[in-house]
Design an enzyme around this catalytic site. Structure first.
Site, mmCIF file in Angstrom:
data_model
loop_
_atom_site.group_PDB
_atom_site.id
_atom_site.type_symbol
_atom_site.label_atom_id
_atom_site.label_comp_id
_atom_site.label_asym_id
_atom_site.label_seq_id
_atom_site.Cartn_x
_atom_site.Cartn_y
_atom_site.Cartn_z
ATOM 1 N N LYS A 41 -22.957 13.885 -37.298
ATOM 2 C CA LYS A 41 -21.534 13.598 -37.581
ATOM 3 C C LYS A 41 -20.934 14.624 -38.525
ATOM 4 O O LYS A 41 -21.621 15.137 -39.417
ATOM 5 C CB LYS A 41 -21.402 12.195 -38.197
ATOM 6 C CG LYS A 41 -22.172 11.128 -37.444
ATOM 7 C CD LYS A 41 -21.957 9.738 -38.006
ATOM 8 C CE LYS A 41 -22.954 8.760 -37.383
ATOM 9 N NZ LYS A 41 -24.235 8.678 -38.103
ATOM 10 N N ASN A 64 -38.004 -3.682 -33.649
ATOM 11 C CA ASN A 64 -36.590 -3.524 -33.289
ATOM 12 C C ASN A 64 -36.394 -2.944 -31.888
ATOM 13 O O ASN A 64 -35.285 -2.963 -31.360
ATOM 14 C CB ASN A 64 -35.873 -2.633 -34.319
ATOM 15 C CG ASN A 64 -35.847 -3.262 -35.700
ATOM 16 O OD1 ASN A 64 -36.086 -4.460 -35.842
ATOM 17 N ND2 ASN A 64 -35.557 -2.466 -36.716
ATOM 18 N N LEU A 96 -28.017 -4.840 -38.089
ATOM 19 C CA LEU A 96 -28.870 -5.849 -38.746
ATOM 20 C C LEU A 96 -28.186 -6.380 -40.005
ATOM 21 O O LEU A 96 -28.839 -6.942 -40.891
ATOM 22 C CB LEU A 96 -30.233 -5.226 -39.099
ATOM 23 C CG LEU A 96 -30.974 -4.541 -37.937
ATOM 24 C CD1 LEU A 96 -32.295 -3.934 -38.415
ATOM 25 C CD2 LEU A 96 -31.225 -5.527 -36.801
ATOM 26 N N TYR A 119 -26.014 12.257 -44.501
ATOM 27 C CA TYR A 119 -27.269 11.564 -44.832
ATOM 28 C C TYR A 119 -28.301 12.512 -45.455
ATOM 29 O O TYR A 119 -29.346 12.066 -45.915
ATOM 30 C CB TYR A 119 -27.895 10.898 -43.588
ATOM 31 C CG TYR A 119 -27.017 9.924 -42.845
ATOM 32 C CD1 TYR A 119 -25.832 9.437 -43.388
ATOM 33 C CD2 TYR A 119 -27.360 9.473 -41.571
ATOM 34 C CE1 TYR A 119 -25.022 8.556 -42.695
ATOM 35 C CE2 TYR A 119 -26.570 8.581 -40.872
ATOM 36 C CZ TYR A 119 -25.393 8.133 -41.434
ATOM 37 O OH TYR A 119 -24.598 7.256 -40.738
ATOM 38 N N LYS A 166 -31.593 0.620 -38.212
ATOM 39 C CA LYS A 166 -32.303 1.595 -39.069
ATOM 40 C C LYS A 166 -33.550 0.957 -39.666
ATOM 41 O O LYS A 166 -33.520 -0.190 -40.135
ATOM 42 C CB LYS A 166 -31.386 2.057 -40.205
ATOM 43 C CG LYS A 166 -32.071 2.943 -41.254
ATOM 44 C CD LYS A 166 -32.563 2.177 -42.474
ATOM 45 C CE LYS A 166 -33.327 3.034 -43.448
ATOM 46 N NZ LYS A 166 -33.878 2.266 -44.598
ATOM 47 N N SER A 167 -34.645 1.691 -39.650
ATOM 48 C CA SER A 167 -35.815 1.283 -40.434
ATOM 49 C C SER A 167 -36.661 2.515 -40.702
ATOM 50 O O SER A 167 -36.680 3.448 -39.909
ATOM 51 C CB SER A 167 -36.647 0.237 -39.693
ATOM 52 O OG SER A 167 -37.741 -0.156 -40.499
ATOM 53 N N VAL A 168 -37.360 2.482 -41.841
ATOM 54 C CA VAL A 168 -38.369 3.518 -42.099
ATOM 55 C C VAL A 168 -39.767 2.900 -42.066
ATOM 56 O O VAL A 168 -40.742 3.543 -42.420
ATOM 57 C CB VAL A 168 -38.136 4.226 -43.457
ATOM 58 C CG1 VAL A 168 -36.882 5.087 -43.410
ATOM 59 C CG2 VAL A 168 -38.055 3.225 -44.612
ATOM 60 N N HIS A 175 -16.941 11.493 -38.540
ATOM 61 C CA HIS A 175 -17.553 10.378 -39.280
ATOM 62 C C HIS A 175 -16.521 9.348 -39.765
ATOM 63 O O HIS A 175 -16.797 8.158 -39.807
ATOM 64 C CB HIS A 175 -18.315 10.949 -40.485
ATOM 65 C CG HIS A 175 -19.461 10.109 -40.954
ATOM 66 N ND1 HIS A 175 -20.629 10.624 -41.431
ATOM 67 C CD2 HIS A 175 -19.625 8.755 -41.008
ATOM 68 C CE1 HIS A 175 -21.455 9.650 -41.767
ATOM 69 N NE2 HIS A 175 -20.863 8.495 -41.529
ATOM 70 N N ARG A 196 -41.469 -2.466 -38.296
ATOM 71 C CA ARG A 196 -40.103 -2.886 -37.966
ATOM 72 C C ARG A 196 -39.488 -2.005 -36.891
ATOM 73 O O ARG A 196 -38.717 -2.485 -36.053
ATOM 74 C CB ARG A 196 -39.237 -2.862 -39.219
ATOM 75 C CG ARG A 196 -39.570 -3.964 -40.195
ATOM 76 C CD ARG A 196 -38.813 -3.726 -41.472
ATOM 77 N NE ARG A 196 -38.897 -4.853 -42.380
ATOM 78 C CZ ARG A 196 -38.430 -4.818 -43.614
ATOM 79 N NH1 ARG A 196 -37.846 -3.716 -44.081
ATOM 80 N NH2 ARG A 196 -38.539 -5.874 -44.387
ATOM 81 N N ASP A 230 -29.887 8.700 -34.601
ATOM 82 C CA ASP A 230 -28.551 8.848 -35.179
ATOM 83 C C ASP A 230 -28.672 9.357 -36.613
ATOM 84 O O ASP A 230 -29.231 8.682 -37.472
ATOM 85 C CB ASP A 230 -27.838 7.487 -35.191
ATOM 86 C CG ASP A 230 -26.432 7.587 -35.742
ATOM 87 O OD1 ASP A 230 -25.519 7.917 -34.960
ATOM 88 O OD2 ASP A 230 -26.242 7.354 -36.956
#
Ligand SMILES: NC(=O)c1ccc[n+]([C@@H]2O[C@H](COP(=O)([O-])OP(=O)(O)OC[C@H]3O[C@@H](n4cnc5c(N)ncnc54)[C@H](OP(=O)(O)O)[C@@H]3O)[C@@H](O)[C@H]2O)c1
Length: 278
Positions: free
Chosen positions: A77, A240, A190, A52, A230-232, A110, A236, A47
């Site tokens: 979006k 997730n 989260l 972004y 979301k994670s970078v 959006h 994680r 996503d």
């Protein structure tokens, strides 16, 4: 494709139930590495959004991944400054160029910008007819916004992406969307990492021998939603996605439902800012 991992939208297309969020994933290698790590971990759904500023990094990772494009599901979006009929058509072409792909799996409005959302939706219907977007949907739409769209065009969105977690359990919106066969995508599932240490959540996680993040994701899945953590962080990202091998019991689901405190971490469509976010 297994039924466990995918839901079928009202236009017949399938959507993977867990997708990687990328809001606040830094443009450049951070987003690129996160997207590649997620695909390697088994995610098939990413996503992103024009706003972004990382569509091109998502596109780069998707093209470098060892998974065929058709097996991946990419959402982007339409941002507010591009809303309107002609501008939406042009914005879609630009997103496709940044993503470096031939089609978008899911294109979302959006934000329900009052003056322009209907014109944007007219463009979206056309983009879907042309095959540039396989599915079309909205984000941050209220029940009234959805009713207006249906009355004007008769074509309902496949998806409404909204903030959704046990601390902001939007039951009425979920029931309305279920009734209309619109899938809710839970964003900030989260709680934007703002409740990871909350004692009642930690207690439930301990009972299940799962992490708070896994419990939050699984709760949204069992409530029938698509979920976008979301994670970078590679560990994680893997954590997730480890949410398909356990079940939360009815009584624990109820305890999670009861955490609701209308806690909004992002923007609130029921109390929009006095200016249109641009
Ligand atoms: N349509 C909209 O208006 C809208 C609005 C908001 C969000 N979204 C979408 O929904 C996605 C998710 O929402 P979000 O980014 O607001 O928040 P989120 O997924 O609820 O939380 C992300 C935060 O949790 C941390 N985190 C991730 N996994 C974790 C774990 N297992 N344990 C502890 N912390 C963890 C992340 O840090 P690290 O990255 O450092 O791991 C980050 O700080 C967005 O990225 C975006 O794609 C859409």
């Amino acid at each position: 494709m297994t039924d466990q991992l995918y839901k079928t939208m009202n236009d017949g297309h399938k959507i993977p139930v867990v997708g990687l969020g990328t809001w606040k994933s830094e443009p450049g290698d951070s987003t690129y590495n996160a997207v590649l790590a997620s695909i390697n971990a088994g995610y098939r759904h990413i996503d992103t959004a024009r706003a972004y500023d990382n569509e091109s990094d998502v596109g780069r990772a998707v093209n470098d991944a060892e998974v065929p494009r058709d097996d991946l599901f990419i959402t982007t979006k339409l941002w507010n400054k591009d809303q309107g009929y002609q501008t939406a058509l042009e914005a879609c072409e630009k997103s496709l160029a940044r993503l470096d792909c031939d089609y978008i799996d899911l294109y979302l409005i959006h934000w329900p910008l009052k003056e322009l959302r209907n014109d944007s939706w007219r463009a979206f219907i056309e983009l879907q007819e042309k095959g540039l977007c396989k599915s079309i949907g909205v984000s941050n739409f209220t029940i009234d916004n959805l009713k207006e769209l249906e009355a004007k065009y008769g074509i309902l969105p496949a998806i409404n992406q909204v903030e959704f977690h046990p601390y902001h359990y939007q039951k009425e919106l979920l029931e309305y969307c279920n009734f209309k066969n619109i899938i809710i995508e839970a964003y900030s599932p989260l709680v934007h990492a703002k409740r990871m240490d909350e004692p009642r959540l930690v207690a439930i996680s301990d009972e299940l021998s799962k992490t708070p993040a896994q419990v939050l994701i699984r709760w949204a899945m069992q409530r029938g939603m698509v979920v976008l953590p979301k994670s970078v962080n590679q560990n994680r990202i893997i954590e997730n996605f480890a949410v398909f091998d356990f079940e939360i019991s009815d009584s624990l689901m109820k305890r999670l439902d009861d955490l609701d405190e209308r806690f909004v971490t992002c923007w609130d469509p029921h109390n929009p800012p006095p200016y249109a976010p641009v």
